[in-house]
Design an enzyme around this catalytic site. Structure first.
Site, PDB file in Angstrom:
ATOM      1  CG  ASN A 138      -1.855   1.194   1.227  1.00  0.00           C
ATOM      2  OD1 ASN A 138      -2.108   1.798   0.193  1.00  0.00           O
ATOM      3  ND2 ASN A 138      -2.341   1.560   2.409  1.00  0.00           N
ATOM      4  CB  CYS A 163      14.109   2.435   0.977  1.00  0.00           C
ATOM      5  SG  CYS A 163      14.543   1.586  -0.566  1.00  0.00           S
TER       6      CYS A 163
END
Length: 228
Positions: A138, A163
């Site tokens: 999501n 990340c």
């Protein structure tokens, strides 16, 4: 004496001699193979001094090697991407003269990394995006949009986007940036797949394809070598 007993007495010494010769030949072959193996090993892997382990990250003149973070690459002028920087990467990052780092994970930034940022005057922008696997992905569009505003602001350059592995979350942000730079989707996906490799996610590419850039088109991209 029986004929069979005579044959055994006649052939037994010869058989034993052949067996002995065969064994001697095998021993000589084994010794020769061992010499060859040792010679090759000595040639390929010379002995390392006891203090070399501490200096293996240094050059002959004593200077340290510069080690980029995992999946490091230049995105555009003043924009870089990578996986999570480790302490071993700090010397390399110093050469970039970073002003800011965009961190796309929700976990707290490690203390060692915070100290590095503080000592080098680097500002941290954290946009916590959960790194879940498909089909439970999501990706928050609003978060990507806010991160893009930081990327597009030249006052934050040079900036490093990262990340954990520099694949999915970083790939999505860079992919949306490429749409702003008017890259065709096939080129955007090709870049994404180069970094994600076997871990490429269809959902990530779908997100990039559907991402609405209309609210960001007014922002300047003077840094971009692709702007006309």
């Amino acid at each position: 004496m029986k004929v069979s007993e005579l044959q055994v007495q006649l052939h037994h010494p010869h058989h034993h001699q052949l067996q002995q010769q065969k064994q001697n030949k095998q021993n000589e072959t084994a010794k020769m193979c061992r010499k060859i193996q040792l010679g090759v090993a000595d040639h390929l892997s010379p002995p390392i001094p006891s203090n070399a382990a501490d200096d293996c990250h240094k050059e002959d003149d004593g200077e340290e090697f510069l080690v980029p973070p995992l999946n490091f690459a230049m995105v555009d002028n003043g924009i870089f991407r990578s996986g999570f920087p480790e302490p071993a990467n700090f010397s390399f990052l110093q050469t970039l003269g970073l002003r800011s780092i965009i961190y796309l994970c929700p976990e707290p930034y490690p203390e060692a990394n915070m100290e590095f940022l503080k000592s080098n005057g680097i500002k941290l922008y954290q946009f916590g995006i959960e790194g879940r696997k498909e089909p439970f992905v999501n990706i928050p569009e609003d978060t990507i949009r806010e991160a893009l505003k930081v990327v597009l602001d030249v006052k934050n350059h040079p900036v490093l986007i990262h990340c954990k592995r520099g694949k999915h979350r970083t790939g999505c942000l860079v992919g949306c940036l490429r749409k702003l730079q008017k890259w065709c989707l096939s080129s955007v996906f090709d870049e994404y797949q180069r970094f994600a490799a076997a871990k490429a996610r269809v959902s990530d590419q779908r997100f990039i394809e559907l991402f609405d850039i209309s609210s960001l088109k007014h922002l300047p991209m003077s840094f971009s070598c692709s702007k006309r």
